[in-house]
Enzyme design. Structure first.
Site, PDB file in Angstrom:
ATOM      1  N   ASP A 100     -17.298  13.078   0.903  1.00  0.00           N
ATOM      2  CA  ASP A 100     -18.575  12.462   1.265  1.00  0.00           C
ATOM      3  C   ASP A 100     -19.436  13.425   2.078  1.00  0.00           C
ATOM      4  O   ASP A 100     -20.643  13.561   1.837  1.00  0.00           O
ATOM      5  CB  ASP A 100     -18.339  11.170   2.055  1.00  0.00           C
ATOM      6  CG  ASP A 100     -17.640  10.111   1.208  1.00  0.00           C
ATOM      7  OD1 ASP A 100     -17.924  10.030   0.005  1.00  0.00           O
ATOM      8  OD2 ASP A 100     -16.806   9.371   1.757  1.00  0.00           O
ATOM      9  N   ALA A 101     -18.815  14.105   3.031  1.00  0.00           N
ATOM     10  CA  ALA A 101     -19.561  15.072   3.835  1.00  0.00           C
ATOM     11  C   ALA A 101     -20.019  16.242   2.971  1.00  0.00           C
ATOM     12  O   ALA A 101     -21.143  16.743   3.119  1.00  0.00           O
ATOM     13  CB  ALA A 101     -18.695  15.572   4.992  1.00  0.00           C
ATOM     14  N   HIS A 124     -16.911   7.335  -5.818  1.00  0.00           N
ATOM     15  CA  HIS A 124     -16.982   6.606  -4.544  1.00  0.00           C
ATOM     16  C   HIS A 124     -18.436   6.194  -4.358  1.00  0.00           C
ATOM     17  O   HIS A 124     -19.348   6.983  -4.626  1.00  0.00           O
ATOM     18  CB  HIS A 124     -16.523   7.531  -3.418  1.00  0.00           C
ATOM     19  CG  HIS A 124     -16.290   6.853  -2.097  1.00  0.00           C
ATOM     20  ND1 HIS A 124     -16.014   5.512  -1.974  1.00  0.00           N
ATOM     21  CD2 HIS A 124     -16.293   7.352  -0.829  1.00  0.00           C
ATOM     22  CE1 HIS A 124     -15.840   5.225  -0.694  1.00  0.00           C
ATOM     23  NE2 HIS A 124     -16.016   6.318   0.015  1.00  0.00           N
ATOM     24  N   GLU A 212      -8.816   1.359   2.859  1.00  0.00           N
ATOM     25  CA  GLU A 212      -8.257   2.566   3.474  1.00  0.00           C
ATOM     26  C   GLU A 212      -7.915   2.343   4.947  1.00  0.00           C
ATOM     27  O   GLU A 212      -6.881   2.801   5.429  1.00  0.00           O
ATOM     28  CB  GLU A 212      -9.253   3.714   3.356  1.00  0.00           C
ATOM     29  CG  GLU A 212      -9.433   4.233   1.947  1.00  0.00           C
ATOM     30  CD  GLU A 212     -10.617   5.156   1.802  1.00  0.00           C
ATOM     31  OE1 GLU A 212     -10.726   5.813   0.753  1.00  0.00           O
ATOM     32  OE2 GLU A 212     -11.459   5.216   2.730  1.00  0.00           O
ATOM     33  N   GLU A 244      15.015  -0.006   7.945  1.00  0.00           N
ATOM     34  CA  GLU A 244      14.600  -1.406   7.893  1.00  0.00           C
ATOM     35  C   GLU A 244      13.077  -1.561   7.883  1.00  0.00           C
ATOM     36  O   GLU A 244      12.563  -2.582   7.434  1.00  0.00           O
ATOM     37  CB  GLU A 244      15.186  -2.186   9.078  1.00  0.00           C
ATOM     38  CG  GLU A 244      16.688  -2.367   9.035  1.00  0.00           C
ATOM     39  CD  GLU A 244      17.157  -3.256   7.883  1.00  0.00           C
ATOM     40  OE1 GLU A 244      16.318  -3.937   7.256  1.00  0.00           O
ATOM     41  OE2 GLU A 244      18.373  -3.267   7.602  1.00  0.00           O
ATOM     42  N   SER A 270      17.596 -13.001  -0.883  1.00  0.00           N
ATOM     43  CA  SER A 270      18.552 -13.939  -0.318  1.00  0.00           C
ATOM     44  C   SER A 270      17.836 -15.161   0.253  1.00  0.00           C
ATOM     45  O   SER A 270      16.659 -15.106   0.609  1.00  0.00           O
ATOM     46  CB  SER A 270      19.360 -13.265   0.793  1.00  0.00           C
ATOM     47  OG  SER A 270      18.529 -13.047   1.942  1.00  0.00           O
TER      48      SER A 270
END
Length: 348
Positions: A100-101, A124, A212, A244, A270
């Site tokens: 974009d920049a 975009h 995002e 986990e 489960s």
């Protein structure tokens, strides 16, 4: 177009069966697609177009890392790889795939080559939606279109090579030639989309910036960090906390969710997991929804866009970015992740 029922909402989408690659090639047979920028989206889109038989060239600055990357990918200087100005002059479709920049900086140069009848292509909606901030205002006699793959250029290329497609949205901001629709759909098929769904430049950038910062990157990192830190504070080892929190999700559960849906996942875990997930998911929704509402409001006001413009235009942007990424990289959760990835068994 195919009409699909998405949970009671009917949408029209374009699939590869109704708009096959042969049709895309026919639509684009007299076009030269000039891909400007060879960073995030450029390589995947350019290589897929090339492999699909579309006439494509790449425009990039000489003596840059991305020029060297393009050469390594098989683009030939003077034949399919050119300086940006020459590529823009040769192209009938200019795929504007810089950051974009970068688009803001290069716009005065690119605009000179937008002669009547050409197409200006984005992945975009940022530059057009926030044109008062970016200064990107195309001439009225060119098509302005968008194909936004719902994933990185790396994923787009990888899935293409696997014979699959990454879904993309498409939009038409300006139809000067009367051919914008067939051009954009043909290009969407050409870059390797799975199916195409319609949007607008504004809706694309609003949903993209929200995603995002939200469930795609920002929110998921925040949730990972919060759960990992709670487990560690309660005596769990880094290996257990990481497995986990991240490993089981990314390596086991998310691929199954992608294949079959979250409802299937709930039905096939489960009974203890079922009960807990059903009891807690709404609490997480209710806790996070106000944050998402605040985030969307900031995107709609243009505040997130302005922050990006201001930050990315600073001369020390790369140095500050590296500092922030270093903080992530050196955090215990991702140090643990690096070690866990080393322990994954290799595929047979």
């Amino acid at each position: 177009m195919a009409k699909i029922n998405f949970g009671g909402v009917i949408e029209e989408v374009v699939t590869r069966s109704e708009f096959p690659l042969e049709k895309a090639r026919e639509v684009l047979k007299d076009e030269t697609v000039a891909v400007i920028g060879y960073g995030v989206q450029g390589p995947g889109q350019a290589l897929n177009l090339k492999d699909n038989g579309i006439n494509v060239i790449v425009g990039q600055r000489k003596d840059s890392k991305t020029w060297d990357k393009a050469v390594a990918d098989g683009w030939e200087p003077g034949k399919t790889l050119f300086e940006i100005e020459e590529a823009c002059e040769r192209g009938t479709v200019i795929q504007y795939l810089l950051s974009d920049a970068g688009q803001i900086t290069l716009w005065p140069t690119v605009k000179k080559y937008l002669t009547p009848g050409k197409a200006l292509y984005f992945s975009h909606g940022f530059g057009i939606t926030y044109k008062e901030r970016t200064g990107i205002v195309p001439p009225e006699d060119v098509d302005v279109i968008l194909i936004a793959p719902k994933g990185s250029g790396t994923s787009l290329r990888r899935m293409f090579l696997e014979g699959r497609g990454l879904n993309s949205s498409y939009a038409i901001f300006q139809d000067a030639t009367g051919r914008a629709k067939e051009r954009v759909v043909a290009l969407g098929i050409g870059v390797g989309s799975g199916y195409l769904f319609e949007t607008t430049f504004k809706r694309e950038v609003y949903s993209d910036l929200t995603g995002e910062r939200g469930s795609l990157m920002g929110a998921i990192q925040g949730i990972f960090a919060a759960q990992y830190e709670v487990l560690r504070a309660n005596g769990h080892t880094p290996s257990e906390a990481f497995n986990e929190t991240v490993e089981e999700l990314t390596q086991s559960l998310m691929p199954l969710v992608a294949e079959n849906g979250m409802d299937w996942m709930y039905a096939n875990c489960s009974t203890t997991a079922q009960r807990g997930a059903l009891d807690w998911w709404k609490k997480f929704r209710d806790a996070s929804k106000p944050v998402f509402e605040e985030l969307y409001a900031e995107v709609a006001k243009g505040n997130e866009a302005q922050k990006s413009i201001d930050s990315n235009s600073k001369s020390d942007y790369r140095e500050k970015l590296e500092e922030e990424l270093k903080e992530l990289r050196e955090s215990e959760i991702w140090q643990a992740g690096a070690e866990v990835r080393k322990l994954r068994p290799e595929s047979p």
